[in-house]
Design an enzyme around this catalytic site. Sequence first.
Site, PDB file in Angstrom:
ATOM      1  N   ASP A 199       1.063  -1.358  -0.501  1.00 33.85           N
ATOM      2  CA  ASP A 199      -0.351   0.154   0.026  1.00 33.85           C
ATOM      3  C   ASP A 199       1.023   1.165   0.037  1.00 33.85           C
ATOM      4  O   ASP A 199       1.840   1.471   1.253  1.00 33.85           O
ATOM      5  CB  ASP A 199      -0.739  -0.318   1.247  1.00 33.85           C
ATOM      6  CG  ASP A 199      -1.805   0.937   1.068  1.00 33.85           C
ATOM      7  OD1 ASP A 199      -1.176   1.842   0.530  1.00 33.85           O
ATOM      8  OD2 ASP A 199      -2.547   1.391   1.969  1.00 33.85           O
ATOM      9  N   THR A 225      -3.430   5.865  -3.032  1.00 32.41           N
ATOM     10  CA  THR A 225      -3.919   6.793  -2.763  1.00 32.41           C
ATOM     11  C   THR A 225      -3.393   7.798  -3.856  1.00 32.41           C
ATOM     12  O   THR A 225      -2.418   7.497  -4.982  1.00 32.41           O
ATOM     13  CB  THR A 225      -4.086   7.546  -1.759  1.00 32.41           C
ATOM     14  OG1 THR A 225      -3.342   8.048  -1.786  1.00 32.41           O
ATOM     15  CG2 THR A 225      -5.105   6.839  -0.964  1.00 32.41           C
TER      16      THR A 225
END
Length: 413
Positions: A199, A225
């Site tokens: 991540d 993100t």
Amino acid sequence: MYSFEEIANADPQIASAISMEIQRQKDNIELIASENLVSRAVMAAMGSPLTNKYAEGYPGKRYYGGCEYVDIAENLAIQRAKEVFGCEYVNVQPHSGVQANMATFFAVLKPGEPIVGMSLANGGHLSHGSPVNLTGKYYKVSSYGLGEDGRIDYDEVEQLVCRVRPKLIIAGASAYPREIDFKRFRQIADMTGAYLMADIAHIAGLVAAGQHMSPIPYAHVTTTTTHKTLRGPRGGMIMSSNEFDQKINFDKAIFPGIQGGPLMHVIAAKAICLKEALSADFKKYQEQIVKNAKALAKALIEKGFNVVSGGTDNHLVLVDLRNKGITGKDAEHILERANITCNKNAVPNDDQKASVTSGIRLGTPTITSRGMTEEDMYIIADCINMMIDDIDANENKVRRIVSDLVEKYPINY
Ligand code: DSN
């Protein structure tokens, strides 16, 4: 594309809230490590008529007519993400980083299966198996923390993995200032046949610019993100090899698995930010983010602050305030009084609850987007020190210094 005046005419209350937030952003030294300032083009795409379009499905395979132009935007976002990160498969539809993680869990795991991730208290993320998050309730979670030196203890991770034999290992963090060794994580995963998920929500920009080891050659799947160091619109992405995607089917996990219609205006903005990420300026910007974070850590250490792990390799600095006799919560409030914005954050072995904490997390992406450099980090460290040391004596002085600094580096909204 549309003027602020139109909002003011339609809804003065919302216009006023937006206006005050714009002023706050201009007036504050923004040190929240997960925030940034997007380009005007990214902002404009988010306010474009693409928001009006339903496009459930994927380019060329939609459940609605009239998708030929939003298909162009999504295909560009996909192609550019592949180029920026050097991966074979990309899904640009996740509405957020958490959605990207949820879809990955949904695709790879069955409820109740074991996972290993970094604990929230040591810098991990809620969606990496925190007991208060859906991931903590649906899967059997074992967490790793940090060694005495404030760094991931890879031997400890290896022992944990060998003991609990997880189906999925998560490598990634929200408040970890050191480089993550994705190669070592993959070696550990291979020992028991676990899948590795990286991540990179926080470090995506650094990875894109070669300022941090890329997980792409090592992780089975990488989530991110797009709005933190990558400096794009609020949203997420999933990346993988074609081979792993064919086995798992991430597209199906996002839609119809956990999402409905994609946000096409945001996907267009993602395409723009990824085009920006291919530029030479972006590489320089990411280098400066790291230089600034290192300078900020050094300046704080010189002033007697206890910086977790003794410094930083990335965009953030984690400060343990216990030797200063102040909690993270109080420090956050005190700094806010001088227009310095940051967030309280747990530090290793924190004895305070999550709503109080013993530390603060400071990040340099936003102030670097404004153009600040190393010498400004010394000024900021000085301001933080003065406010925490003696707010009554120093508040007015610090407010003046902050005001001069933000005026020197204006935001052009
Ligand atoms: N809320 C983000 C952060 O501040 O790190 C993570 O999702």
